[in-house]
Design an enzyme around this catalytic site. Sequence first.
Site, PDB file in Angstrom:
ATOM      1  N   GLY A  53      22.377  72.342  23.252  1.00 39.53           N
ATOM      2  CA  GLY A  53      23.312  72.846  24.228  1.00 39.53           C
ATOM      3  C   GLY A  53      24.168  71.714  24.771  1.00 39.53           C
ATOM      4  N   SER A  54      25.376  72.044  25.224  1.00 40.71           N
ATOM      5  CA  SER A  54      26.202  71.037  25.889  1.00 40.71           C
ATOM      6  C   SER A  54      25.718  70.895  27.334  1.00 40.71           C
ATOM      7  CB  SER A  54      27.671  71.454  25.849  1.00 40.71           C
ATOM      8  OG  SER A  54      28.125  71.446  24.509  1.00 40.71           O
ATOM      9  N   GLY A  55      26.219  69.847  28.002  1.00 41.25           N
ATOM     10  CA  GLY A  55      25.787  69.607  29.373  1.00 41.25           C
ATOM     11  C   GLY A  55      24.784  68.477  29.497  1.00 41.25           C
ATOM     12  N   HIS A  56      24.406  67.882  28.332  1.00 41.90           N
ATOM     13  CA  HIS A  56      23.435  66.781  28.339  1.00 41.90           C
ATOM     14  C   HIS A  56      24.081  65.448  27.987  1.00 41.90           C
ATOM     15  CE1 HIS A  56      20.565  69.956  28.564  1.00 41.90           C
ATOM     16  NE2 HIS A  56      20.813  70.397  27.352  1.00 41.90           N
ATOM     17  N   LYS A 104      15.110  69.532  19.541  1.00 44.08           N
ATOM     18  CA  LYS A 104      14.287  69.516  20.744  1.00 44.08           C
ATOM     19  C   LYS A 104      13.549  70.849  20.836  1.00 44.08           C
ATOM     20  CE  LYS A 104      17.801  68.715  23.517  1.00 44.08           C
ATOM     21  NZ  LYS A 104      18.815  68.900  22.447  1.00 44.08           N
ATOM     22  N   ASP A 109      16.828  76.515  20.191  1.00 38.08           N
ATOM     23  CA  ASP A 109      17.154  75.417  19.276  1.00 38.08           C
ATOM     24  C   ASP A 109      16.319  75.506  18.009  1.00 38.08           C
ATOM     25  OD1 ASP A 109      17.780  74.530  22.103  1.00 38.08           O
ATOM     26  OD2 ASP A 109      18.735  72.916  20.971  1.00 38.08           O
ATOM     27  N   HIS A 218      17.490  71.844  31.238  1.00 40.91           N
ATOM     28  CA  HIS A 218      18.418  72.973  31.161  1.00 40.91           C
ATOM     29  C   HIS A 218      18.550  73.690  32.486  1.00 40.91           C
ATOM     30  CE1 HIS A 218      17.288  72.352  26.954  1.00 40.91           C
ATOM     31  NE2 HIS A 218      18.507  72.737  26.702  1.00 40.91           N
TER      32      HIS A 218
END
Lengths: 331, 211
Positions: A53-56, A104, A109, A218
């Site tokens: 996911g984006s945001g990391h 991960k 995922d 998350h």
Amino acid sequence: MKKFINDPSAVVTEALTGMAAAHPSLRVDVEQRIVYRARPKGAGKVALVSGGGSGHEPMHGGFVGAGMLDAACAGEVFTSPVPDQILAATKEVDNGAGVLHIVKNYTGDVMNFEMAAELAAADGVEVATVVTADDVAVQDSTYTAGRRGVGVTVLLEKIVGAAAESGADLTSITALAQRVSDGGRSMGVALTSGTVPAAGQPTFDLPEDQMEVGIGIHGEPGRRREPLAPAHEVAQMLVEPILDDADFTQGETIAFLNGMGATPEIELYLMYGEVAKILTDQGVTVARTLVGSYMTSLDMAGCSLTLLTADDELLRWWDAPVNTPGLRWGQ
Amino acid sequence: MADAWDVPLLTQWLTGFRDAVDQAGEELTALDSAIGDADHGSNMQRGLAAAVSAVTDAPPADCGAFFKTVGMSLVSNVGGASGPLYGTLFLRMGTVAGTAETLAIQLFGECLQAGLDGLVQRGKAQAGDKTMVDAMLPAVRAYDEVAADGGPMVSALTAAAQAAAQGRDGTTPMEAKKGRASYLGERSVGHQDPGATSMTLLFETAAKVFA
């Protein structure tokens, strides 16, 4: 919500556009949301593909480059990339030596990478997978989805990336990746929740005087809430469950204190100072240290600690040159 | 109207499901904020919009092609766990439907069973794990009971929708054993599962097509 955005649904694409503009060393497929190296590594070498996911950020796109990843697939914020993306990236970077998927351990995922690996295999690409699962806040039992993959993923991408650059084959690369994954343990704590742009408000409410112990990356709430405590007590809450879970007193250790996005470096160093004191008292020999925000959770304030057992081989790969937007040394 | 699905009716179902998820988007996201990561509503909305476009831009020739198009759109556009789960569900339904132009009550029941099997296989969840299986499993059983008595379709689907809703409500006191909610352990108790909630909408909108 106060954020630098135009349209909540365009955040990922627009950030990738900016990444492409900032880093000529990368080739960004904005349409498919895949970050590649502008100059692919040589033929006959195992390629590494990760994503999530984006945001990391900087994980994973910021770790694409010499000595680390060959491609990273960006999903929506906090949402796994889809099999099409992972398949496209896998086929693009395959040099004939096979591809390692670094995943991960999150249900989405794992499922999306699994579907992509099945499709890649059907297209004749040899794919191996390592699933990181280092978060000691989650009990590893048949009654959960298993431990979450957190901080050790960054260390793994660096270490295994160096080995892949040296030309090691897929079997030994996969074994090394599994060894790193097995040898890492992490624990995190949050002071505030992050805010997903599409949601517009913090994912969970956390009163001023409380902190969330055992958080993931998350925005999912942790296992328990505690009154906000001084840094030296928080350091104890990070170190103790890790040392209870695995023995780090034999050999050497890589220590990684990670910021969750909104915690300034001054606090991260303060916290690492407290952590280092405890580790010394507990007989843990820290050979290498990484402090900074490398695996974030949007604008969450907080930090996580990762310890990784490291022998000479791992330390050699750790010290090897790396040149990516997120990590750079030795060149 | 014949008592069977065809491509226009399946399209009506899909469009109805999209509208229902659009309407419930904020509720789904709120449920997911409590025990997950606050994206179930927006992910499903994005995926269903793509699926509706895919089947209206180029109407599939038969029921099998319809389900495959929907399944691939969801896999490619939803992301997270819901993409592979809902995607696998529809892809497996498509395998059973094959080139059939209509799906009468028995054959549609077989499609549902195949979808459920695919869902369980991909997600490795069992009844009681606080997942979408807790809505779909009782729904398929309730459908089968009515179908065994010969229908009609509207009764089978209504029974399925009611059973799904009961199953959804039953997830509230459960402790999550799969997915991101399982990280919360006991703290997941007292919250309704978002996946079971969207799954119930799938059956409720199916019943409406024949109502």
